[in-house]
Design a protein around this motif. Structure first.
Motif, PDB file in Angstrom:
ATOM      1  N   ILE A  62       0.590  -1.465   0.208  1.00  0.00           N
ATOM      2  CA  ILE A  62      -0.304  -0.308   0.328  1.00  0.00           C
ATOM      3  C   ILE A  62       0.685   1.069  -0.176  1.00  0.00           C
ATOM      4  O   ILE A  62       2.503   1.493   0.831  1.00  0.00           O
ATOM      5  CB  ILE A  62      -0.526   0.169   1.134  1.00  0.00           C
ATOM      6  CG1 ILE A  62      -1.280  -1.819   1.259  1.00  0.00           C
ATOM      7  CG2 ILE A  62      -1.410   1.297   1.382  1.00  0.00           C
ATOM      8  CD1 ILE A  62      -3.048  -1.769   1.008  1.00  0.00           C
ATOM      9  N   ASP A  64       1.407   4.873   0.416  1.00  0.00           N
ATOM     10  CA  ASP A  64       0.905   6.018   0.661  1.00  0.00           C
ATOM     11  C   ASP A  64       1.783   6.975   0.299  1.00  0.00           C
ATOM     12  O   ASP A  64       2.730   7.237  -0.158  1.00  0.00           O
ATOM     13  CB  ASP A  64       0.570   6.416   1.922  1.00  0.00           C
ATOM     14  CG  ASP A  64       1.609   5.911   3.395  1.00  0.00           C
ATOM     15  OD1 ASP A  64       3.227   5.714   2.987  1.00  0.00           O
ATOM     16  OD2 ASP A  64       1.352   5.503   4.652  1.00  0.00           O
ATOM     17  N   LYS A 109      -4.200   5.600 -11.441  1.00  0.00           N
ATOM     18  CA  LYS A 109      -3.899   5.561 -10.403  1.00  0.00           C
ATOM     19  C   LYS A 109      -4.812   4.888 -10.346  1.00  0.00           C
ATOM     20  O   LYS A 109      -5.932   5.013 -10.625  1.00  0.00           O
ATOM     21  CB  LYS A 109      -3.863   6.773  -9.761  1.00  0.00           C
ATOM     22  CG  LYS A 109      -3.934   6.726  -7.797  1.00  0.00           C
ATOM     23  CD  LYS A 109      -3.897   7.708  -7.553  1.00  0.00           C
ATOM     24  CE  LYS A 109      -3.774   8.312  -5.771  1.00  0.00           C
ATOM     25  NZ  LYS A 109      -5.032   7.293  -4.851  1.00  0.00           N
ATOM     26  N   ARG A 110      -4.513   3.576  -9.720  1.00  0.00           N
ATOM     27  CA  ARG A 110      -5.670   2.038  -9.334  1.00  0.00           C
ATOM     28  C   ARG A 110      -7.201   2.626  -8.747  1.00  0.00           C
ATOM     29  O   ARG A 110      -6.665   3.266  -7.494  1.00  0.00           O
ATOM     30  CB  ARG A 110      -4.485   0.734  -8.271  1.00  0.00           C
ATOM     31  CG  ARG A 110      -5.916  -0.519  -8.883  1.00  0.00           C
ATOM     32  CD  ARG A 110      -4.647  -1.344  -7.689  1.00  0.00           C
ATOM     33  NE  ARG A 110      -3.227  -1.543  -9.435  1.00  0.00           N
ATOM     34  CZ  ARG A 110      -3.223  -1.904  -8.686  1.00  0.00           C
ATOM     35  NH1 ARG A 110      -3.127  -2.987  -7.329  1.00  0.00           N
ATOM     36  NH2 ARG A 110      -1.879  -3.128  -9.016  1.00  0.00           N
ATOM     37  N   ILE A 112      -9.761   2.355  -6.511  1.00  0.00           N
ATOM     38  CA  ILE A 112     -10.523   2.773  -5.181  1.00  0.00           C
ATOM     39  C   ILE A 112     -11.445   1.260  -5.323  1.00  0.00           C
ATOM     40  O   ILE A 112     -12.257   1.645  -5.412  1.00  0.00           O
ATOM     41  CB  ILE A 112     -10.256   3.543  -3.667  1.00  0.00           C
ATOM     42  CG1 ILE A 112      -8.987   4.608  -4.326  1.00  0.00           C
ATOM     43  CG2 ILE A 112     -10.893   3.037  -2.669  1.00  0.00           C
ATOM     44  CD1 ILE A 112      -9.378   5.597  -3.117  1.00  0.00           C
ATOM     45  N   ARG A 113     -11.213   0.159  -4.797  1.00  0.00           N
ATOM     46  CA  ARG A 113     -12.804  -0.563  -5.398  1.00  0.00           C
ATOM     47  C   ARG A 113     -12.186  -1.692  -3.551  1.00  0.00           C
ATOM     48  O   ARG A 113     -12.918  -0.167  -2.400  1.00  0.00           O
ATOM     49  CB  ARG A 113     -12.013  -2.270  -6.135  1.00  0.00           C
ATOM     50  CG  ARG A 113     -12.174  -1.155  -7.467  1.00  0.00           C
ATOM     51  CD  ARG A 113     -13.022  -2.266  -8.280  1.00  0.00           C
ATOM     52  NE  ARG A 113     -13.165  -1.558  -9.489  1.00  0.00           N
ATOM     53  CZ  ARG A 113     -12.050  -2.021 -10.265  1.00  0.00           C
ATOM     54  NH1 ARG A 113     -10.784  -2.794 -10.497  1.00  0.00           N
ATOM     55  NH2 ARG A 113     -12.122  -0.966 -11.596  1.00  0.00           N
ATOM     56  N   ILE A 115     -10.200  -2.456  -1.494  1.00  0.00           N
ATOM     57  CA  ILE A 115      -9.081  -1.869  -1.472  1.00  0.00           C
ATOM     58  C   ILE A 115      -8.075  -0.558  -1.465  1.00  0.00           C
ATOM     59  O   ILE A 115      -8.151  -0.774  -2.582  1.00  0.00           O
ATOM     60  CB  ILE A 115      -7.882  -3.329  -1.074  1.00  0.00           C
ATOM     61  CG1 ILE A 115      -8.048  -4.556  -0.753  1.00  0.00           C
ATOM     62  CG2 ILE A 115      -6.097  -2.687  -0.492  1.00  0.00           C
ATOM     63  CD1 ILE A 115      -7.173  -5.809  -1.332  1.00  0.00           C
ATOM     64  N   ASP A 116      -7.778   0.254  -0.724  1.00  0.00           N
ATOM     65  CA  ASP A 116      -7.426   1.870  -1.113  1.00  0.00           C
ATOM     66  C   ASP A 116      -5.217   1.211  -1.411  1.00  0.00           C
ATOM     67  O   ASP A 116      -4.910   0.908  -0.271  1.00  0.00           O
ATOM     68  CB  ASP A 116      -7.709   3.168  -0.602  1.00  0.00           C
ATOM     69  CG  ASP A 116      -6.827   4.147  -0.421  1.00  0.00           C
ATOM     70  OD1 ASP A 116      -5.895   4.022  -2.700  1.00  0.00           O
ATOM     71  OD2 ASP A 116      -7.212   4.947  -0.762  1.00  0.00           O
ATOM     72  N   TYR A 117      -5.055   0.937  -2.679  1.00  0.00           N
ATOM     73  CA  TYR A 117      -3.878   1.087  -3.521  1.00  0.00           C
ATOM     74  C   TYR A 117      -3.085   1.978  -2.702  1.00  0.00           C
ATOM     75  O   TYR A 117      -1.734   2.429  -2.857  1.00  0.00           O
ATOM     76  CB  TYR A 117      -3.378   0.477  -4.024  1.00  0.00           C
ATOM     77  CG  TYR A 117      -3.526  -0.990  -3.794  1.00  0.00           C
ATOM     78  CD1 TYR A 117      -2.650  -2.369  -3.737  1.00  0.00           C
ATOM     79  CD2 TYR A 117      -5.245  -2.142  -4.635  1.00  0.00           C
ATOM     80  CE1 TYR A 117      -3.633  -3.747  -3.602  1.00  0.00           C
ATOM     81  CE2 TYR A 117      -5.285  -3.139  -4.415  1.00  0.00           C
ATOM     82  CZ  TYR A 117      -4.309  -3.947  -3.969  1.00  0.00           C
ATOM     83  OH  TYR A 117      -4.737  -5.623  -4.223  1.00  0.00           O
TER      84      TYR A 117
END
Lengths: 266, 266
Positions: A62, A64, A109-110, A112-113, A115-117
């Protein structure tokens, strides 16, 4: 143009001696080539020393803002530039790149489903024109696991995905072979026996080996990715140990080669 | 080819808002261009957070192994790659480089005399062929303050020296102008009055101003460096504030221009 794309991971990068040996082998690898690297373990270790703990979900980091900064420093700075300097010693005109440099790899940017990567990118587009131009200048691109969204944001991106994307994009105009170095000597019949390498796998054999449970767990996504790359035009995919890479370049069996249909070697 | 080489320092890099404004101005700067940056303050601050204290002698950093790693991470990683990503947003096909990339700038580790500066490089050779090729591909090189010895070692190198070396080397085959952004609006008649910029200085004027003590202390090496660059073939050197750079590109007086002999502007 015939292009070899070689991906190395933490099991090489994290050990100075192994890395140095690899650099020398890679220098001898013939023809046009691109090196792709991550460096997750080193980034995690370095982040911890700064009090930034790596958060992982299903083996994926993940990312941040602090983690992205660390990854940018460690991948694009420390690892990439020291590798470039080492390769220059061995007369390789290496040039270190992220996906932002020359707009090499654009990602999003992936979303968010579950999980927020965080600052993780899924690849959208590869600038094959630039890569071809750099290779034509006899440069050796060393690409690290960062891309960008072309809107000012760097994004952490899986190194395997970068290698595959470069390979499949370049395969539309070039003959591309893809080499994944990992911690095993190849696909093994007996996991505990490093000498039980299966030298050649095609789709038929793969389905058979999966049915017999010889290929299972972590090896399945690796092979699925390999077949996906072949489907998109990559010539062959090799998986094995970094220290055996040089033998692969000489056509010796030293890992597992994954081919689409046929049995004839190289 | 007409090439502008622009050097920015900590007074821009260390402030996100200023850096963002500069990135936008630099994007609008016309023609072929190269950006050179250091980032000393950020590296010091980051090093301190890791317990690596910067050691300075006469304003020059002593670069031990830990400091070199930090500088490599901060200059080549964090600062360089974020700038590249930002420039890509503004349609600049930026490519971030150290002197190791493509063997761009070779240096030697500074010999130990009274002081051991550690991993600090004095520039020996610039790969002007590569720079020209990259510029011809419409890439915008963003060069950070690291070089290499071509024997595997990265070396910390003063960003002013990098800008000057790039300029003088390229000036043998191209028309090169050099822009040094620093914390003053130019060479000032009255240090306390930012509006007292001397618009144009040549050697005669310089000797005169030095005699009258208008130019003294820190400004002397800056101007000596500028004249050395002109002597080696650079067209003109500009010094001023980063925020005025865009006016300089339009031929407006917005800093001090240093020319060799003649008075005619641009």
């Amino acid at each position: 143009m015939k292009i070899s794309i070689i991906k190395i991971g933490g099991n090489v990068i994290d050990y100075p001696e192994k890395l140095n040996e690899f650099i020398q082998q890679f220098s001898k690898f013939p023809g046009k080539k691109i090196l792709v690297h991550g460096g997750g373990v080193m980034a995690s270790r370095f982040g911890e020393s700064l009090g930034v703990m790596p958060e992982m979900v299903d083996g994926r980091r993940i990312t941040d803002k602090d983690s992205l900064d660390i990854v940018t420093m460690v991948y694009a700075g420390l690892i990439n530039k020291n590798m470039v300097a080492s390769l220059q010693k061995y007369k390789q005109n290496a040039i270190g790149l992220t996906g932002a440099d020359g707009n090499l790899i654009r990602s999003v940017k992936r979303p968010i489903r579950e999980i927020d990567y965080g600052y993780v990118g899924d690849i959208v587009e590869v600038n094959t024109k630039l890569i071809s131009e750099l290779l034509e200048l006899d440069l050796v691109p060393i690409v690290c696991a960062l891309t960008h969204d072309k809107n000012g944001q760097l994004l952490n991106t899986n190194a395997d995905s970068i290698a595959s994307s470069l390979a499949t994009s370049l395969s539309t105009t070039h003959e591309v072979n893809l080499y994944f170095c990992f911690n095993k000597a190849g696909v093994l019949i007996d996991e505990k026996n490093e000498n039980s390498i299966i030298p050649l796998i095609n789709e038929d054999i793969y389905q058979e080996l999966k049915k017999e449970n010889v290929i299972h767990s972590g090896m399945i996504p690796k092979l699925e990715n390999a077949f996906a790359a072949l489907e998109k035009g990559v010539n062959h995919v090799w998986i094995g140990k970094a220290e055996n890479l040089i033998f692969a370049s000489k056509g010796k069996l030293s890992g597992t080669i994954i081919e689409k249909h046929r049995y004839d070697l190289y």
